[in-house]
Enzyme design. Structure first.
Site, PDB file in Angstrom:
ATOM      1  N   SER A 139       0.874  -1.192   0.000  1.00  0.00           N
ATOM      2  CA  SER A 139       0.000   0.000   0.000  1.00  0.00           C
ATOM      3  C   SER A 139       0.903   1.232   0.000  1.00  0.00           C
ATOM      4  O   SER A 139       1.569   1.501   1.000  1.00  0.00           O
ATOM      5  CB  SER A 139      -0.859   0.044   1.264  1.00  0.00           C
ATOM      6  OG  SER A 139      -1.497  -1.175   1.490  1.00  0.00           O
ATOM      7  N   LYS A 150      -7.280   1.936  -1.812  1.00  0.00           N
ATOM      8  CA  LYS A 150      -6.769   1.435  -0.526  1.00  0.00           C
ATOM      9  C   LYS A 150      -6.721   2.569   0.518  1.00  0.00           C
ATOM     10  O   LYS A 150      -7.009   2.354   1.694  1.00  0.00           O
ATOM     11  CB  LYS A 150      -5.372   0.820  -0.731  1.00  0.00           C
ATOM     12  CG  LYS A 150      -4.646   0.425   0.536  1.00  0.00           C
ATOM     13  CD  LYS A 150      -5.304  -0.727   1.282  1.00  0.00           C
ATOM     14  CE  LYS A 150      -4.521  -1.046   2.564  1.00  0.00           C
ATOM     15  NZ  LYS A 150      -5.127  -2.113   3.351  1.00  0.00           N
ATOM     16  N   LYS A 166       1.759   5.453   8.209  1.00  0.00           N
ATOM     17  CA  LYS A 166       2.210   5.595   6.810  1.00  0.00           C
ATOM     18  C   LYS A 166       1.013   5.786   5.877  1.00  0.00           C
ATOM     19  O   LYS A 166       0.995   6.694   5.046  1.00  0.00           O
ATOM     20  CB  LYS A 166       3.026   4.344   6.458  1.00  0.00           C
ATOM     21  CG  LYS A 166       3.479   4.193   5.035  1.00  0.00           C
ATOM     22  CD  LYS A 166       2.618   3.304   4.178  1.00  0.00           C
ATOM     23  CE  LYS A 166       2.421   1.907   4.653  1.00  0.00           C
ATOM     24  NZ  LYS A 166       1.608   1.072   3.780  1.00  0.00           N
TER      25      LYS A 166
HETATM   26  P1  NAD Z   1       5.918  -6.282   7.126  1.00  0.00           P
HETATM   27  O1  NAD Z   1       6.717  -5.149   7.642  1.00  0.00           O
HETATM   28  O2  NAD Z   1       5.524  -7.390   8.043  1.00  0.00           O
HETATM   29  O3  NAD Z   1       6.665  -6.968   5.861  1.00  0.00           O
HETATM   30  C1  NAD Z   1       7.308  -6.246   4.863  1.00  0.00           C
HETATM   31  C2  NAD Z   1       8.492  -7.066   4.371  1.00  0.00           C
HETATM   32  O4  NAD Z   1       9.117  -6.362   3.294  1.00  0.00           O
HETATM   33  C3  NAD Z   1       9.571  -7.259   5.447  1.00  0.00           C
HETATM   34  O5  NAD Z   1       9.771  -8.644   5.674  1.00  0.00           O
HETATM   35  C4  NAD Z   1      10.809  -6.596   4.868  1.00  0.00           C
HETATM   36  O6  NAD Z   1      11.987  -7.288   5.163  1.00  0.00           O
HETATM   37  C5  NAD Z   1      10.520  -6.618   3.368  1.00  0.00           C
HETATM   38  N1  NAD Z   1      11.233  -5.597   2.628  1.00  0.00           N
HETATM   39  C6  NAD Z   1      11.390  -4.286   2.924  1.00  0.00           C
HETATM   40  N2  NAD Z   1      12.157  -3.678   1.993  1.00  0.00           N
HETATM   41  C7  NAD Z   1      12.476  -4.629   1.074  1.00  0.00           C
HETATM   42  C8  NAD Z   1      13.241  -4.625  -0.132  1.00  0.00           C
HETATM   43  N3  NAD Z   1      13.817  -3.514  -0.599  1.00  0.00           N
HETATM   44  N4  NAD Z   1      13.373  -5.787  -0.797  1.00  0.00           N
HETATM   45  C9  NAD Z   1      12.796  -6.919  -0.365  1.00  0.00           C
HETATM   46  N5  NAD Z   1      12.054  -6.990   0.770  1.00  0.00           N
HETATM   47  C10 NAD Z   1      11.900  -5.860   1.476  1.00  0.00           C
HETATM   48  O7  NAD Z   1       4.623  -5.615   6.455  1.00  0.00           O
HETATM   49  P2  NAD Z   1       3.220  -6.302   6.137  1.00  0.00           P
HETATM   50  O8  NAD Z   1       2.330  -6.177   7.329  1.00  0.00           O
HETATM   51  O9  NAD Z   1       3.435  -7.634   5.502  1.00  0.00           O
HETATM   52  O10 NAD Z   1       2.662  -5.256   5.055  1.00  0.00           O
HETATM   53  C11 NAD Z   1       3.155  -5.203   3.722  1.00  0.00           C
HETATM   54  C12 NAD Z   1       2.307  -4.202   2.938  1.00  0.00           C
HETATM   55  O11 NAD Z   1       0.929  -4.633   2.967  1.00  0.00           O
HETATM   56  C13 NAD Z   1       2.323  -2.791   3.527  1.00  0.00           C
HETATM   57  O12 NAD Z   1       2.269  -1.842   2.513  1.00  0.00           O
HETATM   58  C14 NAD Z   1       1.052  -2.744   4.369  1.00  0.00           C
HETATM   59  O13 NAD Z   1       0.559  -1.420   4.530  1.00  0.00           O
HETATM   60  C15 NAD Z   1       0.129  -3.613   3.536  1.00  0.00           C
HETATM   61  N6  NAD Z   1      -0.960  -4.272   4.277  1.00  0.00           N
HETATM   62  C16 NAD Z   1      -0.726  -4.873   5.485  1.00  0.00           C
HETATM   63  C17 NAD Z   1      -1.784  -5.470   6.169  1.00  0.00           C
HETATM   64  C18 NAD Z   1      -1.585  -6.121   7.530  1.00  0.00           C
HETATM   65  O14 NAD Z   1      -2.595  -6.415   8.194  1.00  0.00           O
HETATM   66  N7  NAD Z   1      -0.355  -6.369   7.974  1.00  0.00           N
HETATM   67  C19 NAD Z   1      -3.059  -5.475   5.616  1.00  0.00           C
HETATM   68  C20 NAD Z   1      -3.256  -4.905   4.373  1.00  0.00           C
HETATM   69  C21 NAD Z   1      -2.195  -4.287   3.698  1.00  0.00           C
END
Ligand code: NAD
Length: 297
Positions: free
Chosen positions: A96, A172, A240
């Site tokens: 997102s 979103k 964010k």
């Molecule tokens: P998270 O922080 O658990 O996971 C993100 C992952 O991305 C991490 O493991 C990190 O190591 C990796 N990462 C960061 N930079 C990187 C790079 N340059 N190359 C490769 N990997 C990299 O986050 P999340 O909760 O899984 O959320 C991911 C996305 O989904 C976000 O944008 C969040 O807003 C969105 N989202 C999350 C949820 C939720 O409930 N957690 C729900 C809907 C949407």
């Protein structure tokens, strides 16, 4: 179709596993999540050595990282996707991020011979595990049509929101504004009921089937009552999203009254050590002012 998966956090890890379960050949990588990478490899994924390596081994690369700087880094940074120089590689960014950032990154991808679609999700970890996310797509319909079936293994609803890159991310943001305001309203209401001497469990049972009931209330109020603030969706990620919503709203001239109020609560919680809590911990903002905890009695 060979699929690359980059970003194996709370959401990416179960999503990657669902693609493996559906029979796709998946190469996965996350430089900061070794345990998650080991896990998906044990489920059949090929271990990627870098983001560029994932791209080299794939026809389409899915990104699931926190925000736009991470997307830029994954694609155009050192050992990024672009270094594979794979002509006509498709990228589906399911993170997102701000719509204007998404549009800009998509244009840079086109200039490098790659094509990008934004496809952020709603539903959180439980729906990522079940493969029942709501997926909102932006960008060329031809890409949407090409990957509609694949995305159907991750989500129960997959909607094309517009031809313009960033249309999915705008959708979103609308979702995140509604979720934030809804959680804050729940926190305020359950604090009110508790302080007025009514058991919050009775309040939940009494109102969840009425007009105030919502998916947000059903998911987040039980967490509040159990005092379980394990993420889920981290407060820092919601900060964010609301920053992106405020920036976008200010850009187009929409009043963002409710969003800015909830953003102040989230920011206060971040400054007081709660940034990694689930966003249901908005409740703590009220509790620290009143000194009264909402919990099962
Ligand atoms: P998270 O922080 O658990 O996971 C993100 C992952 O991305 C991490 O493991 C990190 O190591 C990796 N990462 C960061 N930079 C990187 C790079 N340059 N190359 C490769 N990997 C990299 O986050 P999340 O909760 O899984 O959320 C991911 C996305 O989904 C976000 O944008 C969040 O807003 C969105 N989202 C999350 C949820 C939720 O409930 N957690 C729900 C809907 C949407």
């Amino acid at each position: 179709m060979k699929v690359g998966f980059i970003g194996l956090g709370i959401m990416g890890r179960p999503m990657c596993k669902n693609l493996l379960k559906a029979g796709y050949e998946v190469t996965a990588f996350d430089p900061f999540a070794k345990a998650a990478l080991d896990d998906v490899v044990s489920c059949g994924a090929v271990r990627g050595e870098s983001n560029a390596d994932v791209a080299a081994k794939s026809d389409v690369v899915i990104l699931m990282v926190p925000n736009s700087p991470n997307v830029r880094d994954a694609v155009f940074g050192k050992e990024g996707v672009a270094e594979a120089k794979k002509k006509d590689l498709d990228i589906i960014d399911m993170s997102s991020i701000a719509p204007l950032q998404s549009k800009d990154i998509a244009e840079k991808c086109e200039a490098s011979g790659m094509h990008m679609m934004d496809a952020p999700v709603s539903g959180g970890e439980p729906k990522a595990i079940d493969g029942t996310l709501s997926i909102m797509c932006g960008g060329p319909k031809v890409l949407f049509d090409r990957y509609r079936e694949l995305l159907g293994h991750l989500g129960a609803s997959v909607i094309h929101c517009g031809e313009v890159n960033g249309a999915g991310d705008t959708t979103k943001l609308a979702n995140q504004v509604i979720v934030a305001a809804n959680i804050a309203a729940c926190a305020e209401a359950y604090e009110l009921a508790t302080m007025a001497g009514v058991d919050p469990v009775k309040v939940f049972d009494a109102i969840k089937g009425g007009l105030a009931g919502s998916t947000v209330m059903n998911a987040k109020v039980p967490m509040m009552l159990d005092r379980n603030f394990k993420p889920g969706f981290r407060i820092d990620l919601h900060i964010k999203d609301l920053n992106n919503a405020l920036e976008t709203g200010h850009g187009v001239g929409t009043p963002m009254i409710l969003t800015s109020a909830v953003q102040e609560m989230l920011q206060w919680l971040h400054n007081n050590g709660c940034g990694s809590d689930d966003h249901s911990a908005i409740l703590k903002y009220y509790e620290r002012i009143t000194g009264v905890e909402v919990k099962r009695q």
